[in-house]
Design an enzyme around this catalytic site. Sequence first.
Site, PDB file in Angstrom:
ATOM      1  N   ARG A 287      47.747  16.100  35.532  1.00 46.50           N
ATOM      2  CA  ARG A 287      47.720  16.872  34.314  1.00 46.50           C
ATOM      3  C   ARG A 287      48.367  18.237  34.455  1.00 46.50           C
ATOM      4  O   ARG A 287      48.716  18.888  33.468  1.00 46.50           O
ATOM      5  CB  ARG A 287      46.250  17.103  33.912  1.00 46.50           C
ATOM      6  CG  ARG A 287      45.504  15.850  33.583  1.00 46.50           C
ATOM      7  CD  ARG A 287      44.018  16.195  33.345  1.00 46.50           C
ATOM      8  NE  ARG A 287      43.224  15.200  34.007  1.00 46.50           N
ATOM      9  CZ  ARG A 287      41.896  15.249  34.012  1.00 46.50           C
ATOM     10  NH1 ARG A 287      41.247  16.228  33.448  1.00 46.50           N
ATOM     11  NH2 ARG A 287      41.213  14.314  34.614  1.00 46.50           N
ATOM     12  N   GLY A 288      48.517  18.689  35.685  1.00 42.36           N
ATOM     13  CA  GLY A 288      48.879  20.088  35.945  1.00 42.36           C
ATOM     14  C   GLY A 288      50.157  20.595  35.307  1.00 42.36           C
ATOM     15  O   GLY A 288      50.305  21.789  35.066  1.00 42.36           O
TER      16      GLY A 288
ATOM     17  N   GLU B  97      56.895  19.209  38.022  1.00 40.60           N
ATOM     18  CA  GLU B  97      55.633  19.367  38.742  1.00 40.60           C
ATOM     19  C   GLU B  97      55.142  20.802  38.597  1.00 40.60           C
ATOM     20  O   GLU B  97      55.959  21.726  38.539  1.00 40.60           O
ATOM     21  CB  GLU B  97      55.877  19.122  40.242  1.00 40.60           C
ATOM     22  CG  GLU B  97      55.377  17.804  40.778  1.00 40.60           C
ATOM     23  CD  GLU B  97      53.868  17.724  40.888  1.00 40.60           C
ATOM     24  OE1 GLU B  97      53.170  18.245  40.000  1.00 40.60           O
ATOM     25  OE2 GLU B  97      53.398  17.113  41.848  1.00 40.60           O
ATOM     26  N   ASP B  98      53.846  20.996  38.602  1.00 40.88           N
ATOM     27  CA  ASP B  98      53.336  22.367  38.616  1.00 40.88           C
ATOM     28  C   ASP B  98      53.459  22.965  40.022  1.00 40.88           C
ATOM     29  O   ASP B  98      53.880  24.089  40.192  1.00 40.88           O
ATOM     30  CB  ASP B  98      51.884  22.430  38.103  1.00 40.88           C
ATOM     31  CG  ASP B  98      50.966  21.452  38.829  1.00 40.88           C
ATOM     32  OD1 ASP B  98      51.459  20.590  39.578  1.00 40.88           O
ATOM     33  OD2 ASP B  98      49.741  21.546  38.632  1.00 40.88           O
TER      34      ASP B  98
ATOM     35  N   ASP C 219      52.663  20.948  47.202  1.00 41.43           N
ATOM     36  CA  ASP C 219      51.762  21.438  48.249  1.00 41.43           C
ATOM     37  C   ASP C 219      52.102  20.673  49.544  1.00 41.43           C
ATOM     38  O   ASP C 219      53.060  21.019  50.233  1.00 41.43           O
ATOM     39  CB  ASP C 219      50.335  21.188  47.753  1.00 41.43           C
ATOM     40  CG  ASP C 219      49.267  21.865  48.570  1.00 41.43           C
ATOM     41  OD1 ASP C 219      49.482  22.099  49.760  1.00 41.43           O
ATOM     42  OD2 ASP C 219      48.188  22.147  48.031  1.00 41.43           O
TER      43      ASP C 219
ATOM     44  N   LYS D  65      54.556  25.666  47.896  1.00 37.04           N
ATOM     45  CA  LYS D  65      53.802  26.202  49.032  1.00 37.04           C
ATOM     46  C   LYS D  65      54.368  25.575  50.294  1.00 37.04           C
ATOM     47  O   LYS D  65      53.801  24.616  50.839  1.00 37.04           O
ATOM     48  CB  LYS D  65      52.330  25.758  48.920  1.00 37.04           C
ATOM     49  CG  LYS D  65      51.398  26.727  48.251  1.00 37.04           C
ATOM     50  CD  LYS D  65      49.967  26.207  48.456  1.00 37.04           C
ATOM     51  CE  LYS D  65      49.000  26.880  47.535  1.00 37.04           C
ATOM     52  NZ  LYS D  65      47.643  26.283  47.651  1.00 37.04           N
TER      53      LYS D  65
ATOM     54  N   PHE E  26      44.418  29.824  46.999  1.00 40.11           N
ATOM     55  CA  PHE E  26      43.779  28.958  46.008  1.00 40.11           C
ATOM     56  C   PHE E  26      44.147  29.510  44.637  1.00 40.11           C
ATOM     57  O   PHE E  26      43.670  30.570  44.247  1.00 40.11           O
ATOM     58  CB  PHE E  26      42.270  28.994  46.235  1.00 40.11           C
ATOM     59  CG  PHE E  26      41.508  27.914  45.521  1.00 40.11           C
ATOM     60  CD1 PHE E  26      42.018  27.260  44.406  1.00 40.11           C
ATOM     61  CD2 PHE E  26      40.251  27.548  45.974  1.00 40.11           C
ATOM     62  CE1 PHE E  26      41.307  26.264  43.760  1.00 40.11           C
ATOM     63  CE2 PHE E  26      39.522  26.558  45.336  1.00 40.11           C
ATOM     64  CZ  PHE E  26      40.058  25.923  44.220  1.00 40.11           C
TER      65      PHE E  26
ATOM     66  N   ASP F  20      44.255  23.799  37.793  1.00 38.32           N
ATOM     67  CA  ASP F  20      42.801  23.899  37.633  1.00 38.32           C
ATOM     68  C   ASP F  20      42.052  24.252  38.905  1.00 38.32           C
ATOM     69  O   ASP F  20      42.552  24.091  40.018  1.00 38.32           O
ATOM     70  CB  ASP F  20      42.262  22.545  37.155  1.00 38.32           C
ATOM     71  CG  ASP F  20      42.321  21.489  38.262  1.00 38.32           C
ATOM     72  OD1 ASP F  20      43.408  21.279  38.834  1.00 38.32           O
ATOM     73  OD2 ASP F  20      41.268  20.892  38.571  1.00 38.32           O
TER      74      ASP F  20
ATOM     75  N   ARG G  22      42.796  25.837  33.400  1.00 37.04           N
ATOM     76  CA  ARG G  22      44.172  25.388  33.161  1.00 37.04           C
ATOM     77  C   ARG G  22      44.820  26.184  32.029  1.00 37.04           C
ATOM     78  O   ARG G  22      46.032  26.258  31.921  1.00 37.04           O
ATOM     79  CB  ARG G  22      44.198  23.903  32.783  1.00 37.04           C
ATOM     80  CG  ARG G  22      43.805  22.952  33.914  1.00 37.04           C
ATOM     81  CD  ARG G  22      44.148  21.517  33.505  1.00 37.04           C
ATOM     82  NE  ARG G  22      43.518  20.510  34.335  1.00 37.04           N
ATOM     83  CZ  ARG G  22      44.032  19.993  35.446  1.00 37.04           C
ATOM     84  NH1 ARG G  22      45.207  20.426  35.900  1.00 37.04           N
ATOM     85  NH2 ARG G  22      43.410  19.063  36.127  1.00 37.04           N
TER      86      ARG G  22
HETATM   87  C1  PRP Z   1      48.077  18.565  42.186  1.00 38.23           C
HETATM   88  C2  PRP Z   1      49.375  19.107  41.612  1.00 38.23           C
HETATM   89  C3  PRP Z   1      50.424  18.201  42.173  1.00 38.23           C
HETATM   90  C4  PRP Z   1      49.835  17.771  43.494  1.00 38.23           C
HETATM   91  C5  PRP Z   1      50.494  18.520  44.596  1.00 38.23           C
HETATM   92  O1  PRP Z   1      47.645  17.547  41.354  1.00 38.23           O
HETATM   93  O2  PRP Z   1      49.362  19.085  40.209  1.00 38.23           O
HETATM   94  O3  PRP Z   1      50.629  17.074  41.358  1.00 38.23           O
HETATM   95  O4  PRP Z   1      48.428  18.070  43.456  1.00 38.23           O
HETATM   96  O5  PRP Z   1      49.903  18.225  45.812  1.00 38.23           O
HETATM   97  P1  PRP Z   1      50.655  17.553  47.031  1.00 38.23           P
HETATM   98  O6  PRP Z   1      52.029  18.191  47.142  1.00 38.23           O
HETATM   99  O7  PRP Z   1      49.761  17.929  48.183  1.00 38.23           O
HETATM  100  O8  PRP Z   1      50.721  16.089  46.815  1.00 38.23           O
HETATM  101  P2  PRP Z   1      46.126  17.065  41.285  1.00 38.23           P
HETATM  102  O9  PRP Z   1      45.998  15.793  42.072  1.00 38.23           O
HETATM  103  O10 PRP Z   1      45.219  18.188  41.626  1.00 38.23           O
HETATM  104  O11 PRP Z   1      45.986  16.669  39.753  1.00 38.23           O
HETATM  105  P3  PRP Z   1      46.195  17.525  38.416  1.00 38.23           P
HETATM  106  O12 PRP Z   1      47.685  17.710  38.239  1.00 38.23           O
HETATM  107  O13 PRP Z   1      45.603  16.643  37.370  1.00 38.23           O
HETATM  108  O14 PRP Z   1      45.460  18.844  38.556  1.00 38.23           O
END
Ligand code: PRP
Length: 178
Positions: A45-46, A101-102, A105, A133, A154, A161, A167
């Site tokens: 959802r991000g 993508e938001d 990570d 990151k 964080f 979120d 959000r």
């Molecule tokens: C978060 C973010 C990315 C992903 C990045 O999503 O939105 O999609 O993690 O992490 P990574 O590079 O370690 O794979 P999350 O699973 O928290 O879902 P959300 O978008 O619904 O918040």
Amino acid sequence: MPNSQYAIDQMISAKSIAARVESLAKEITSYFKDTDKLIVVGLLRGSFVFIADLAREIDLPIEIDFLEASSYGNSMESSREVKISKDLAGEISGKDVLVVEDIVDTGHTLKHVLQLLESRKPRRIEACALLDKPSRREVDIKSRWSGFEIPDEFIVGYGIDYAQMNRNLSYIGKVRFI
Ligand code: PRP
């Protein structure tokens, strides 16, 4: 459950985000300038806030689609399994695609999603992440465009979120536990 004892300190202002979104959109518009249609894919959802702002700044014919991926940590094997919980509504074969993508990570989500979508033989596929990151990366992946490189903090807001909350903040904030 979220720890209720926390404060949020602003890290990137709404104004800075808007300026960066505008410049990213210009680069994307220029890169895909010969396209007949760009399919902009938001990862739920991000990315919902970022994609709304970015899409409105891209000066190309675009279609919007969404995909939801969930990842499961597996510390024993230090690998992550990424599952698609909602697939695209449309076809991307032979099309130009931008994945939005938001945050990148560890990189597992973006790597998995790009591999999946590449297997459907798009004409071109690239990714744009608002935040990166790099210090957390576990797999070799980089989005062609990224808005801000950030340290391992964080963060919340602008779609991101903490336990599904915050959000809707217009800025990117850093969570400080108190
Ligand atoms: C978060 C973010 C990315 C992903 C990045 O999503 O939105 O999609 O993690 O992490 P990574 O590079 O370690 O794979 P999350 O699973 O928290 O879902 P959300 O978008 O619904 O918040």
